[in-house]
Design an enzyme around this catalytic site. Structure first.
Site, PDB file in Angstrom:
ATOM      1  N   VAL A 156      14.431  26.994 -38.433  1.00 17.19           N
ATOM      2  CA  VAL A 156      13.618  27.649 -37.429  1.00 17.19           C
ATOM      3  C   VAL A 156      13.932  29.199 -37.816  1.00 17.19           C
ATOM      4  O   VAL A 156      12.956  30.034 -37.823  1.00 17.19           O
ATOM      5  CB  VAL A 156      14.269  27.464 -35.827  1.00 17.19           C
ATOM      6  CG1 VAL A 156      13.379  28.310 -35.135  1.00 17.19           C
ATOM      7  CG2 VAL A 156      13.959  26.036 -35.776  1.00 17.19           C
ATOM      8  N   VAL A 161      12.648  24.183 -25.212  1.00 14.96           N
ATOM      9  CA  VAL A 161      12.019  22.768 -24.669  1.00 14.96           C
ATOM     10  C   VAL A 161      10.526  22.381 -25.379  1.00 14.96           C
ATOM     11  O   VAL A 161       9.735  23.185 -25.062  1.00 14.96           O
ATOM     12  CB  VAL A 161      11.667  22.692 -23.149  1.00 14.96           C
ATOM     13  CG1 VAL A 161      11.503  21.199 -22.905  1.00 14.96           C
ATOM     14  CG2 VAL A 161      13.190  23.046 -22.607  1.00 14.96           C
ATOM     15  N   GLY A 201       9.425  22.771 -28.303  1.00 16.11           N
ATOM     16  CA  GLY A 201       8.973  23.228 -29.779  1.00 16.11           C
ATOM     17  C   GLY A 201       7.608  24.069 -29.417  1.00 16.11           C
ATOM     18  O   GLY A 201       7.758  24.992 -28.467  1.00 16.11           O
ATOM     19  N   GLY A 228      13.754  18.558 -41.961  1.00 17.14           N
ATOM     20  CA  GLY A 228      14.038  19.969 -41.077  1.00 17.14           C
ATOM     21  C   GLY A 228      13.961  19.921 -39.579  1.00 17.14           C
ATOM     22  O   GLY A 228      14.005  20.909 -39.066  1.00 17.14           O
ATOM     23  N   ASP A 243      20.132  15.848 -27.034  1.00 18.20           N
ATOM     24  CA  ASP A 243      19.397  16.902 -26.994  1.00 18.20           C
ATOM     25  C   ASP A 243      18.135  16.626 -25.913  1.00 18.20           C
ATOM     26  O   ASP A 243      17.747  17.624 -25.386  1.00 18.20           O
ATOM     27  CB  ASP A 243      18.734  16.794 -28.438  1.00 18.20           C
ATOM     28  CG  ASP A 243      17.728  17.817 -28.703  1.00 18.20           C
ATOM     29  OD1 ASP A 243      18.098  18.869 -28.921  1.00 18.20           O
ATOM     30  OD2 ASP A 243      16.477  17.375 -28.539  1.00 18.20           O
ATOM     31  N   LYS A 262      17.306  19.203 -22.835  1.00 23.28           N
ATOM     32  CA  LYS A 262      16.013  19.653 -22.508  1.00 23.28           C
ATOM     33  C   LYS A 262      15.707  19.249 -20.906  1.00 23.28           C
ATOM     34  O   LYS A 262      14.855  20.002 -20.256  1.00 23.28           O
ATOM     35  CB  LYS A 262      15.013  18.940 -23.383  1.00 23.28           C
ATOM     36  CG  LYS A 262      15.403  19.683 -24.875  1.00 23.28           C
ATOM     37  CD  LYS A 262      14.331  18.837 -25.934  1.00 23.28           C
ATOM     38  CE  LYS A 262      14.540  19.689 -27.245  1.00 23.28           C
ATOM     39  NZ  LYS A 262      14.043  18.549 -28.195  1.00 23.28           N
TER      40      LYS A 262
END
Ligand code: HSE
Length: 583
Positions: free
Chosen positions: A272, A379, A381, A433, A447, A451
């Protein structure tokens, strides 16, 4: 002009026009796509009308002359329109890479027809339903601004410089009251700002006055067409929120805001961070980037001028205005953000683990210092689910959220449905990625729980630490389970849900579920995320898009950065925090 069809009431439709003055080079599609994304974040559906890349139409006309000599105009038009078709496809591609659901339409797919001379025709009809129906599963429809079908000639081009009029035409036919023309200047000026840097800009202009004051910048025909339909036309530059707003009413002049560059500390340059760095490097006028904090400086390219360091104090040297935190882990990044906020720096982060675990401390520090804290990428993307909650907050409020909110888990389940092993699918997700540095966070539901914890807090105002959320792991999925579900007409999804009970309690969990293929969450493919938010009136609101990966996450981080930049410019002082971002 008659309105044929309209969008569902809860969506606003805006027409954005990108002319050749803002599409000069291939890289500009990304900048333009980022501008479109800004509107998508605000909950608007977008028709993006695009011109060809600068110089391309001239080159095509020249080529037509070189090969065809004094060729029939209808044949020349057939070639000249290619620049716009190409441009529409490129814009849709740039949006898709960013994680925004976009499609492009050719004239024949939307009944776009023109009449008159083949090289100077005028739009006369559009099948509005063919465009509006695309919004059922897209946020953005990209259309070429200079070409249409023609009853006699098949395909034609419009008059040169006529794309402003096309934008107004689309707005009128689609029932939109807002057209924003993106130019290389941020509005209509009373004098030439190149000659007088203190020239005043019109903040507002009536239609008649605009036709006179904006000669050479906007086609008068476009202004008169807008006046006839009561359509508000904004003349703006990419990235700016200031604009000249053309509508019925008196003219108002204003002094353009200064945009002082922000001193930025970028912490982390992984999947990122590298994307965010490339955005920052595209705007040296707005950002001065400190040495970037990384683990291995020799693995990073300095092509764009960046310097890399392993030393946190060097990365934070000189009291940066903004700290962009994109590190791994939760506690150390949270400590670094707390320190930055306490010093009065604004913070943008994509770190859901840190935000979920240190929500109160981070928000309290931001509030105490009058700094802003933004984490849209944490949260969803590029999926603007936090922005949706913010819009619903003053209204009916939210009662339930369910979503596919871990892109990697969704990607893994998609591959497992094709017979891949979990291990092979994880290796591929890491290569692409979007898996976390420790993929257990994705595989075991941590994960998604991070979120969900943030969503619970933002939607219901309830503190529910991620550790208290039940999680089912992908390791519980047997080999062949995903394929067997597909054979039954179902899809396996990692679904995170939360609901606010009448008694004020909150239920939240992350489970692997077999959903019928017709379920709205079942459509999320690969690394896509999908959220269904139900408000207290029982109305469902859906948002979808790419939830993981370099460009979707970088787009959300950079949109937070640009929101901050705009808010600071408006406030006229680097000390003021934007209301929508602050704690
Ligand atoms: N690993 C995360 C995911 C990244 O796959 O969703 C984006 O939060």
């Amino acid at each position: 002009m008659t309105k044929v069809h309209s969008l569902e009431g809860k969506h606003r439709l805006c027409v954005l026009k990108f002319g050749s003055s803002v599409l000069e080079r291939q890289e500009d599609y990304r900048t333009a796509a980022q501008e479109v994304y800004r509107h998508v974040r605000e909950g608007e559906k977008i028709v993006a009308v695009v011109s060809a890349l600068a110089g391309e139409t001239d080159a095509l006309l020249e080529q037509a002359g070189a090969v065809g000599g004094e060729a029939p105009p209808a044949l020349v038009a057939r070639l000249a329109r290619v620049g716009e078709l190409r441009s529409a496809a490129l814009m849709a591609l740039a949006l898709c890479r960013m994680g925004v659901r976009a499609c492009a339409l050719d004239p024949h797919e939307m009944g776009l027809e023109a009449e008159g001379d083949p090289l100077d025709s005028n739009l006369c009809s559009l099948d509005a339903a063919a465009v509006l129906d695309r919004f059922a599963d897209h946020e953005v429809v990209v259309v070429p601004g200079f070409t249409a079908g023609h009853a006699r000639h098949g395909v034609v081009t419009l008059g040169r410089g006529g794309t402003d009029l096309s934008a107004v035409f689309f707005a009128a036919r689609l029932g939109s009251k807002r057209v924003r023309l993106l130019k290389d200047v941020d509005g209509v000026y009373a004098e030439d700002p190149a000659k007088n840097p203190r020239a005043e800009r019109y903040g507002a202009l009536g239609y008649e006055a605009a036709a006179e004051a904006s000669a050479g910048l906007i086609q008068p025909k476009a202004i008169f067409a807008a006046a006839a339909e009561d359509i508000v036309v904004e003349i703006a530059a990419i990235g700016h929120h200031e604009a000249t707003v053309i509508a019925a009413g008196p003219a108002r002049k204003e002094v353009p805001l200064p945009w002082p560059p922000l001193k930025v500390a970028l912490l982390g340059c992984g999947a990122v961070g590298a994307g965010v760095l490339s955005y920052l490097e595209q705007r040296p006028d707005l950002f001065r980037v400190n040495p970037v904090l990384v683990r291995h400086p020799d693995r990073h390219s300095s092509e764009g001028g960046a310097v890399f360091t392993t030393d946190l104090s060097e990365a934070l040297a000189g009291d940066p205005d903004l700290v962009i935190e994109l590190l791994c882990g939760a506690d150390r990044p949270a400590d670094i953000m707390l320190g930055a906020l306490r010093r009065g720096a604004h913070v943008v982060t994509a770190n859901k683990a840190a935000v979920a675990r240190h929500y109160d401390a981070l928000h309290a520090a931001a509030e105490a210092a009058g700094a802003s804290l933004a984490y849209s990428a944490a949260v969803g993307g590029a999926v603007p689910v936090l922005e949706l909650l913010e819009r619903l907050r003053p209204g009916p409020g939210v009662v339930a959220i369910e979503g596919v909110m871990n892109g990697t888990a969704n990607y893994l389940l998609s591959r497992m449905g094709e017979g891949w092993s979990l291990e092979d699918a994880v290796a591929k997700a890491q290569e692409l990625g979007f898996a976390e540095a420790d993929p257990a966070a994705d595989v075991d539901g941590h994960d998604a729980a991070d979120k969900l914890s943030i969503l619970v807090r933002e939607a219901f105002g309830v503190a529910l630490p991620p550790g208290r959320i039940f999680k089912q792991s992908l390791r519980d999925v047997g080999r062949g389970d995903a394929a067997a579900a597909l054979a039954r007409g179902q899809v396996l999804k990692q679904v995170a849900r939360c609901r606010f009970g009448r008694d004020g309690s909150v239920r939240a969990e992350v489970r692997i579920e077999a959903l019928p293929a017709s379920h709205p969450l079942a459509a999320a493919r690969n690394e896509e995320n999908s959220f269904l938010v139900t408000d207290r009136d029982g109305v469902p609101h859906a948002v979808h898009g790419k939830g993981a990966g370099r460009w979707p996450s970088a787009a959300a981080v950079f949109a937070d950065v640009m929101d901050l930049q705009r808010a600071l410019a408006s406030a006229g002082s680097a000390a003021a925090a934007p209301a929508r971002l602050s704690a």
